[in-house]
Design a protein around this motif. Structure first.
Motif, short mmCIF file in Angstrom:
data_model
loop_
_atom_site.label_atom_id
_atom_site.label_comp_id
_atom_site.label_asym_id
_atom_site.label_seq_id
_atom_site.Cartn_x
_atom_site.Cartn_y
_atom_site.Cartn_z
N ILE A 25 1.07 -1.49 -0.16
CA ILE A 25 0.15 0.16 0.22
C ILE A 25 0.88 0.98 0.11
CG2 ILE A 25 -2.06 1.03 1.00
CD1 ILE A 25 -2.74 -1.58 2.12
N VAL A 26 0.72 1.51 -1.18
CA VAL A 26 1.27 3.29 -0.98
C VAL A 26 1.53 4.01 -0.47
CG1 VAL A 26 2.01 5.21 -2.51
CG2 VAL A 26 1.98 2.62 -3.90
N LYS A 27 2.50 4.95 0.11
CA LYS A 27 1.92 6.19 1.26
C LYS A 27 2.01 7.37 0.51
CE LYS A 27 4.07 8.69 5.09
NZ LYS A 27 3.26 8.63 6.45
N GLN A 28 0.95 7.84 0.81
CA GLN A 28 0.18 9.34 -0.54
C GLN A 28 0.62 10.41 0.33
OE1 GLN A 28 -1.55 9.19 -3.38
NE2 GLN A 28 -1.00 6.76 -3.24
N ASP A 29 1.25 10.68 1.96
CA ASP A 29 0.47 11.74 2.26
C ASP A 29 2.57 12.04 3.54
OD1 ASP A 29 1.02 9.35 4.09
OD2 ASP A 29 -1.19 10.24 6.12
N ALA A 30 3.09 11.82 2.77
CA ALA A 30 4.41 11.85 3.24
C ALA A 30 4.79 13.23 3.12
CB ALA A 30 5.44 11.15 1.85
#
Length: 725
Positions: A25-30
């Motif tokens: 699950i790709v981190k979107q809120d870095a």
């Protein structure tokens, strides 16, 4: 100077979040601002069984791009302190960059002491320790200098030029050469330029290639002397690894596939110069763009990684682990070691891996430039897609930091041993050719060759009978390097039970033939060797030999072994290059002196810069898939039509679709060069690489420059057609 990290830390055991199908699950809120050192380290993810340790960081290292160790175990770090300090790349040429010398004085694995070994440099990209001297080359120049610390204070106080070339490279930083790597064959290799070097009597002696090797940032070698290059401009993560570049350039379209060129970040990556076409629906980078800084892991602490190729991708914040496959037909191919995942990936938006290396301790090191912008100013203009993303996320403000990591197994055992090879006598160095760590073997061989002490010949000859095939290989090359290899020893190696040793002996025979032609009789016996690798090297070794038997053997190989795909492709490519060169020379004779000079200058510029994306033959770069990173120039109507369009493109650049096809990159402007420079490039591509148009004189470039004066934006094909009928 002494400095200590605030803590000694490594990545904790943690796992990436996955969906029900097992996909990450790709981190979107870095966040785009800086994380602290512990948070940044915790943002690095590795496969189970590995962890990352922070070895050095700012203020000890700032904007690091390359590392190398000397024979005593000190680490040298090249720092590009002026690289892209703002979105416009202002003041990059100011001489304030450095080479740092780092030491771990208490044996805890963390660097705690540093000195500025060399100061006041212009973007140093190339460093290579010799013995107690360090070779360094700066950007924009072809000079190479030797630096030495004569009083032991960790600061170089002696500077000598070891290679002089007064020509100046005007190419942007991305297209400058890199490397300075001592290879198994005792030659020093670099990328981009068509030469390698021999170190003799305090000087570097160049050996010219017939064809440029390609590549850009980074140059890797394996245990057997195979070289791996990369090309970020052409989005080609690995190239020209089928054979040594001295024999010419050859790439096979299927040496890896499109799946290999796909990358798998674990964080959304909006700052890509290719724009949205380079992003997946989950906003991650879908393809190598900045791949380079590669290395082959040659250490002994993680044997499962031995021989694997590591390619860093700073745009995707990741490191690829590639498996290198050697096939029975002589071909070498690459695959990702993981299924739609990477060996190392980070969610820290400032994690910018730019280089990798195997250290004396046998572990894998990663150089993290740790910054916001990781592209040249040509591609970061405020009106470009990438420039807008940089400004939106304030990435231009993230400068002046740097990290160096070590990748270790969870089972790591502390080893405080320092190499100490610099103080060893040649007779003692011979023993290190048995080391399971490739760093030691290469370093010991290099020191023995530099010392040129022939008294060790008996020891080395005895080692050619070692049970370890790598020891046999290194002893042969060391004997050759100290000019003490006799025919009997070479003949024995030519018939070694191990094909890798036989291939080495055939390779060495290239030089040996020049002083003893009788070795040809022994080489002829290998034309039916059971190994395609040996037969391939036999064809290469004989390629430039004028003896009739050499040409007969090559003809025999081609006829008898049509299944030797790599050798067949190599011979065909070499012949094509030879024919093309003869045709270019024929055309040049038909031109007047001024035109001939223009075309000659243009050929040099094209081969060193333009060929990266458009291909050395102008037909594009097509490895691992059908998509070209840039349009083919051979036979293109834009090339053979109104030359004013070409002039305008080189002056201001080009973006958008061309003939209905969208490419992932822009054509950068070259207008900062003079009219002669622009005219020479255009004259070459219009009269060569399959084109038959007229040359362009500098005066015509001047006219178009005046007509478009004041323009700063890239051209589009529609605008070109409207402006230049």
């Amino acid at each position: 100077m002494v400095a200590a990290l605030a803590y000694t830390c490594s990545t904790p055991k943690k796992r990436l979040k996955r969906d029900q199908s097992g996909k990450i699950i790709v981190k979107q809120d870095a966040q785009f601002g800086y994380l602290n050192k512990k948070e940044s380290l915790n943002s690095i993810y590795l496969p189970p069984g590995y962890r990352a340790e922070l070895v050095a960081s700012e203020p000890m290292v700032v904007e690091p791009v390359a590392i190398a160790w000397d024979a005593s175990g000190a680490m040298y770090v090249a720092e590009l302190r002026t690289y892209m300090q703002d979105i416009y790349g202002n003041d990059q040429d100011i001489p304030i960059s450095t080479i740092k010398r780092l030491e771990d004085t208490n044996g805890d694995g963390v660097m705690d002491k540093y000195t500025i070994f060399v100061d006041s440099l212009v973007l140093p990209r190339m460093i290579m320790p010799l013995d107690d001297r360090i070779l360094v080359s700066e950007t924009y120049t072809h000079h190479i200098y030797s630096y030495k610390d004569t009083n032991g204070d960790g600061v170089a106080d002696q500077k000598e030029i070891v290679f002089r070339d007064d020509s100046v490279s005007k190419a942007n930083l991305e297209h400058q050469r890199s490397g300075l790597v001592w290879n198994l064959d005792n030659k020093i290799y670099v990328s981009v330029e068509s030469r390698r070097y021999n170190y003799q009597n305090g000087k570097l002696i160049p050996e010219l290639y017939k064809e440029r090797p390609g590549g850009q940032w980074g140059l890797a070698t394996d245990d057997y002397g195979r070289i791996f290059l990369s090309s970020a401009g052409a989005e080609t993560p690995a190239l020209n690894f089928q054979q040594n570049p001295f024999y010419g350039r050859v790439d096979l379209k299927d040496q890896y596939n499109a799946d290999f060129k796909a990358v798998w970040p674990i964080v959304a990556t909006p700052d890509v110069q290719g724009g949205k076409m380079r992003l997946r629906p989950d906003s991650t980078l879908n393809h190598f763009t900045g791949g380079g800084g590669q290395s082959i892991y040659r250490g002994d602490k993680m044997p499962e990684l031995q021989g694997d190729l590591f390619i860093v991708e700073p745009v995707g914040r990741l490191v690829r682990r590639a498996k290198v496959h050697h096939h029975e037909n002589g071909k070498v191919t690459l695959t990702n070691a993981y299924n739609q995942e990477e060996f190392l990936a980070s969610t820290d938006m400032n994690f910018r891996p730019v280089n990798s290396a195997t250290g004396p301790d046998g572990y894998l090191y990663i150089v993290d430039m740790h910054r916001g912008i990781i592209q040249e100013a040509h591609w970061t203009k405020p009106d470009s897609y990438l420039g807008q993303q940089i400004l939106r996320h304030n990435l231009d403000q993230n400068i002046g930091k740097g990290r160096i990591y070590r990748i270790v197994p969870d089972r790591k055992k502390t080893d405080n041993t320092k190499p100490g090879l610099l103080d060893k006598k040649p007779a003692e160095l011979v023993n290190y050719l048995n080391s399971p760590n490739g760093w030691y073997r290469t370093e010991a061989q290099k020191l023995m060759v530099l010392k040129q002490d022939k008294s060790i010949q008996p020891q080395l000859k005895q080692l050619t009978s070692s049970s370890n095939h790598l020891s046999r290989i290194h002893s042969l090359w060391t004997l050759n390097g100290i000019k003490a290899l006799d025919k009997a020893t070479l003949v024995t190696a030519l018939h070694d039970e191990d094909a890798r040793v036989r291939k080495t002996a055939v390779w060495i025979s290239d030089e040996f033939l020049d002083r003893d032609a009788s070795i040809m009789e022994e080489l002829e016996k290998l034309k039916n060797d059971p190994s395609a690798d040996v037969r391939y090297q036999l064809g290469l070794t004989l390629r430039f030999k004028e003896m009739p038997m050499a040409k007969d053997i090559i003809a025999y190989l081609l006829k008898t072994y049509p299944q030797d795909e790599a050798l067949i492709a190599s011979v065909q490519k070499y012949e094509a290059v030879r024919v093309a060169k003869e045709e270019s020379e024929r055309k040049a004779k038909e031109l007047n002196e001024q035109a001939r000079q223009l075309v000659s200058e243009g050929a040099n510029i094209f081969n060193s810069i333009c060929a990266t994306c458009h291909g050395p033959d102008g037909k594009g770069v097509a490895i691992g898939g059908k998509d070209l990173p840039a349009p083919a120039l051979s036979g293109a109507k834009l090339v053979n039509g109104n030359p004013d369009k070409l002039i305008a493109i080189l002056l201001n650049g080009l973006q958008g679709p061309i003939d209905g096809h969208v490419y992932p990159d822009i054509m950068p402007p070259f207008g900062y060069n003079n009219d002669q420079y622009i005219a020479s490039i255009i004259s070459f591509i219009r009269t060569d690489i399959g084109n038959k148009a007229s040359i362009v004189m500098p005066a015509r470039v001047s006219e178009v420059r005046k007509k478009t004066e004041g323009r700063s934006a890239f051209w589009t094909e529609v605008e070109l057609n409207q402006t230049f009928k």
